[in-house]
Design a protein around this motif. Sequence first.
Motif, PDB file in Angstrom:
ATOM      1  N   ILE A 106       0.841  -1.203   0.000  1.00 43.83           N
ATOM      2  CA  ILE A 106       0.000   0.000   0.000  1.00 43.83           C
ATOM      3  C   ILE A 106       0.875   1.252   0.000  1.00 43.83           C
ATOM      4  CG2 ILE A 106      -1.616   1.372   1.402  1.00 43.83           C
ATOM      5  CD1 ILE A 106      -2.806  -1.329   2.363  1.00 43.83           C
ATOM      6  N   LEU A 107       1.888   1.270   0.868  1.00 41.44           N
ATOM      7  CA  LEU A 107       2.780   2.433   0.952  1.00 41.44           C
ATOM      8  C   LEU A 107       3.562   2.621  -0.345  1.00 41.44           C
ATOM      9  CD1 LEU A 107       4.117   1.992   4.603  1.00 41.44           C
ATOM     10  CD2 LEU A 107       2.402   3.629   3.797  1.00 41.44           C
ATOM     11  N   THR A 108       3.976   1.508  -0.962  1.00 44.77           N
ATOM     12  CA  THR A 108       4.690   1.587  -2.236  1.00 44.77           C
ATOM     13  C   THR A 108       3.781   2.166  -3.318  1.00 44.77           C
ATOM     14  OG1 THR A 108       6.027  -0.345  -1.638  1.00 44.77           O
ATOM     15  CG2 THR A 108       5.969   0.260  -3.970  1.00 44.77           C
ATOM     16  N   HIS A 131      -9.757   5.784   0.185  1.00 46.93           N
ATOM     17  CA  HIS A 131      -9.036   4.546   0.477  1.00 46.93           C
ATOM     18  C   HIS A 131      -7.979   4.771   1.551  1.00 46.93           C
ATOM     19  CE1 HIS A 131      -5.880   1.428  -0.317  1.00 46.93           C
ATOM     20  NE2 HIS A 131      -6.956   0.672  -0.228  1.00 46.93           N
ATOM     21  N   LEU A 132      -7.268   5.888   1.478  1.00 38.21           N
ATOM     22  CA  LEU A 132      -6.247   6.207   2.480  1.00 38.21           C
ATOM     23  C   LEU A 132      -6.853   6.347   3.870  1.00 38.21           C
ATOM     24  CD1 LEU A 132      -3.698   8.750   0.946  1.00 38.21           C
ATOM     25  CD2 LEU A 132      -3.193   6.573   2.068  1.00 38.21           C
ATOM     26  N   ALA A 133      -8.021   6.946   3.954  1.00 40.03           N
ATOM     27  CA  ALA A 133      -8.698   7.109   5.246  1.00 40.03           C
ATOM     28  C   ALA A 133      -9.056   5.756   5.843  1.00 40.03           C
ATOM     29  CB  ALA A 133      -9.954   7.966   5.074  1.00 40.03           C
ATOM     30  N   VAL A 134      -9.577   4.842   5.012  1.00 42.73           N
ATOM     31  CA  VAL A 134      -9.945   3.502   5.475  1.00 42.73           C
ATOM     32  C   VAL A 134      -8.707   2.727   5.917  1.00 42.73           C
ATOM     33  CG1 VAL A 134     -10.878   1.269   4.732  1.00 42.73           C
ATOM     34  CG2 VAL A 134     -12.060   3.376   4.110  1.00 42.73           C
ATOM     35  N   VAL A 135      -7.629   2.829   5.148  1.00 36.83           N
ATOM     36  CA  VAL A 135      -6.367   2.150   5.496  1.00 36.83           C
ATOM     37  C   VAL A 135      -5.857   2.642   6.849  1.00 36.83           C
ATOM     38  CG1 VAL A 135      -3.918   1.972   4.886  1.00 36.83           C
ATOM     39  CG2 VAL A 135      -5.658   1.619   3.145  1.00 36.83           C
ATOM     40  N   SER A 136      -5.895   3.954   7.065  1.00 35.06           N
ATOM     41  CA  SER A 136      -5.401   4.528   8.325  1.00 35.06           C
ATOM     42  C   SER A 136      -6.213   4.033   9.513  1.00 35.06           C
ATOM     43  CB  SER A 136      -5.453   6.059   8.265  1.00 35.06           C
ATOM     44  OG  SER A 136      -4.693   6.540   7.183  1.00 35.06           O
ATOM     45  N   LEU A 137      -7.539   4.015   9.371  1.00 32.03           N
ATOM     46  CA  LEU A 137      -8.409   3.543  10.452  1.00 32.03           C
ATOM     47  C   LEU A 137      -8.150   2.078  10.778  1.00 32.03           C
ATOM     48  CD1 LEU A 137     -11.904   5.095   9.610  1.00 32.03           C
ATOM     49  CD2 LEU A 137     -10.580   5.490  11.680  1.00 32.03           C
ATOM     50  N   ILE A 141      -5.227  -2.553  14.012  1.00 35.38           N
ATOM     51  CA  ILE A 141      -4.857  -3.960  13.818  1.00 35.38           C
ATOM     52  C   ILE A 141      -3.386  -4.217  14.150  1.00 35.38           C
ATOM     53  CG2 ILE A 141      -4.127  -4.048  11.386  1.00 35.38           C
ATOM     54  CD1 ILE A 141      -6.809  -6.356  12.651  1.00 35.38           C
ATOM     55  N   ILE A 142      -2.512  -3.246  13.866  1.00 35.22           N
ATOM     56  CA  ILE A 142      -1.089  -3.414  14.175  1.00 35.22           C
ATOM     57  C   ILE A 142      -0.879  -3.483  15.681  1.00 35.22           C
ATOM     58  CG2 ILE A 142       1.144  -2.191  14.140  1.00 35.22           C
ATOM     59  CD1 ILE A 142       0.539  -1.373  11.279  1.00 35.22           C
ATOM     60  N   TYR A 143      -1.570  -2.624  16.417  1.00 33.67           N
ATOM     61  CA  TYR A 143      -1.447  -2.650  17.878  1.00 33.67           C
ATOM     62  C   TYR A 143      -1.933  -3.991  18.438  1.00 33.67           C
ATOM     63  CZ  TYR A 143      -2.083  -1.552  22.803  1.00 33.67           C
ATOM     64  OH  TYR A 143      -2.028  -1.576  24.171  1.00 33.67           O
ATOM     65  N   MET A 144      -3.018  -4.508  17.871  1.00 30.15           N
ATOM     66  CA  MET A 144      -3.627  -5.723  18.405  1.00 30.15           C
ATOM     67  C   MET A 144      -2.767  -6.960  18.186  1.00 30.15           C
ATOM     68  SD  MET A 144      -6.615  -5.015  19.776  1.00 30.15           S
ATOM     69  CE  MET A 144      -7.344  -6.639  19.793  1.00 30.15           C
ATOM     70  N   TYR A 145      -2.170  -7.087  17.003  1.00 30.45           N
ATOM     71  CA  TYR A 145      -1.578  -8.369  16.622  1.00 30.45           C
ATOM     72  C   TYR A 145      -0.061  -8.359  16.455  1.00 30.45           C
ATOM     73  CZ  TYR A 145      -6.286 -10.054  15.978  1.00 30.45           C
ATOM     74  OH  TYR A 145      -7.592 -10.430  16.210  1.00 30.45           O
ATOM     75  N   LEU A 146       0.577  -7.216  16.590  1.00 33.05           N
ATOM     76  CA  LEU A 146       2.035  -7.180  16.424  1.00 33.05           C
ATOM     77  C   LEU A 146       2.750  -6.805  17.713  1.00 33.05           C
ATOM     78  CD1 LEU A 146       2.434  -5.629  12.864  1.00 33.05           C
ATOM     79  CD2 LEU A 146       2.868  -7.973  13.573  1.00 33.05           C
ATOM     80  N   GLN A 147       2.266  -7.357  18.821  1.00 29.55           N
ATOM     81  CA  GLN A 147       2.975  -7.195  20.081  1.00 29.55           C
ATOM     82  C   GLN A 147       2.840  -8.489  20.879  1.00 29.55           C
ATOM     83  OE1 GLN A 147       1.321  -4.627  23.065  1.00 29.55           O
ATOM     84  NE2 GLN A 147      -0.718  -4.656  22.159  1.00 29.55           N
ATOM     85  N   PRO A 148       3.794  -8.764  21.797  1.00 32.84           N
ATOM     86  CA  PRO A 148       3.729  -9.987  22.605  1.00 32.84           C
ATOM     87  C   PRO A 148       2.489 -10.004  23.481  1.00 32.84           C
ATOM     88  CG  PRO A 148       5.884  -8.909  22.791  1.00 32.84           C
ATOM     89  CD  PRO A 148       4.978  -7.956  22.081  1.00 32.84           C
ATOM     90  N   TYR A 158     -12.423  -1.251  15.888  1.00 33.36           N
ATOM     91  CA  TYR A 158     -12.352  -1.832  14.538  1.00 33.36           C
ATOM     92  C   TYR A 158     -13.460  -2.844  14.274  1.00 33.36           C
ATOM     93  CZ  TYR A 158      -9.978  -6.332  15.676  1.00 33.36           C
ATOM     94  OH  TYR A 158      -9.653  -7.588  16.138  1.00 33.36           O
ATOM     95  N   THR A 159     -14.204  -3.238  15.337  1.00 34.53           N
ATOM     96  CA  THR A 159     -15.334  -4.149  15.132  1.00 34.53           C
ATOM     97  C   THR A 159     -16.615  -3.405  14.793  1.00 34.53           C
ATOM     98  OG1 THR A 159     -14.368  -5.722  16.701  1.00 34.53           O
ATOM     99  CG2 THR A 159     -16.680  -6.031  16.177  1.00 34.53           C
ATOM    100  N   ILE A 160     -16.835  -2.246  15.421  1.00 35.09           N
ATOM    101  CA  ILE A 160     -18.118  -1.563  15.194  1.00 35.09           C
ATOM    102  C   ILE A 160     -17.971  -0.215  14.487  1.00 35.09           C
ATOM    103  CG2 ILE A 160     -19.151  -2.684  17.204  1.00 35.09           C
ATOM    104  CD1 ILE A 160     -19.042   0.068  18.625  1.00 35.09           C
ATOM    105  N   VAL A 161     -16.876   0.520  14.736  1.00 38.74           N
ATOM    106  CA  VAL A 161     -16.758   1.863  14.156  1.00 38.74           C
ATOM    107  C   VAL A 161     -16.283   1.802  12.707  1.00 38.74           C
ATOM    108  CG1 VAL A 161     -15.673   4.133  14.348  1.00 38.74           C
ATOM    109  CG2 VAL A 161     -16.348   2.905  16.418  1.00 38.74           C
ATOM    110  N   THR A 162     -15.152   1.134  12.487  1.00 38.57           N
ATOM    111  CA  THR A 162     -14.570   1.100  11.139  1.00 38.57           C
ATOM    112  C   THR A 162     -15.537   0.550  10.083  1.00 38.57           C
ATOM    113  OG1 THR A 162     -12.375   0.844  12.127  1.00 38.57           O
ATOM    114  CG2 THR A 162     -12.569   0.355   9.788  1.00 38.57           C
TER     115      THR A 162
END
Length: 313
Positions: free
Chosen positions: A214-216, A244-250, A255-262, A278-282
Amino acid sequence: MGRQNASSSEGFILVGFSDRPRLELGLFVVVLTFYLLTLLGNVAIILLSALDARLHTPMYFFLANLSFLDVCFTTGSIPQMLYNLWGPDKTISYVGCAVQLYFVLALGGVECVLLAVMAYDRYVAVCKPLHYTVIMHHRLCGQLASAAWLSGFSNSLIMAPQTLLLPRCGHRRVDHFLCEMPALIGMACVDTTTLEALAFALAIFIILTPLLLILTSYGYIARAVLRISSAVGRRKALNTCSSHLAVVSLFYGTIIYMYLQPANAYSQDQGKFLTLFYTIVTPSVNPLIYTLRNKDVKEAVKKVLGKGRAQGQ
């Protein structure tokens, strides 16, 4: 082993916000409102994409996929959440928890890849407009959408069983209102380092790789926009991509906070509120983001409503 089997047969208790009953009642109203808005907005986009010939383009094909995904994602998690928020019963069956975990993981993965596919579509539209219809033909669009759905469900097929089979020594209380992977891993009574390493490796594939694509894509789009001499042309190109950028940011912000930490660094209260987001707002704001400044969708709404009125008369 007997205690583990007992917990499997009895299911789980989704603690949620049961320690704050007043908050639960308010959340019930908020979640129900957002769920209804999600269904209304996303079903409307799916129907408009099917009924209006002007929306039979790759952009709206992928948008209809995203809307269908959001309907499935919310329907797979919110009814159970509403049930647990409404009354004292916080239980979910083992099978119900397994199904919920599988689909939350699968559909989250699908959205990651689908957003990357949509970024590629925007890249072709802005950077190669004269060849857009040749490159983004129906067959390629179908293949890209299929790849998104397949990759998400394949990822979940690996992680969901591994998470559910962790020994929990009879523990049934999930400190969450969904059967979320981090919360279930946190309940385990064994060392989960290997599973967390596997989850991180798969997250790089299913979360970070699409984000890099996406960033590329947007790097090339930004370069192309800067080369456009007219202000009108630049504005048109930016409008093509801003939704699309707004949706990606939201989506990626949570999702990164949720799944990319121990799992041991996972804050349950923060995790709960981010999951709510991300379940109800996004899913409920996605249709608004894509339609508020979109003339094609507005025209399609007028056309469909006009036909309905004409038939009614």
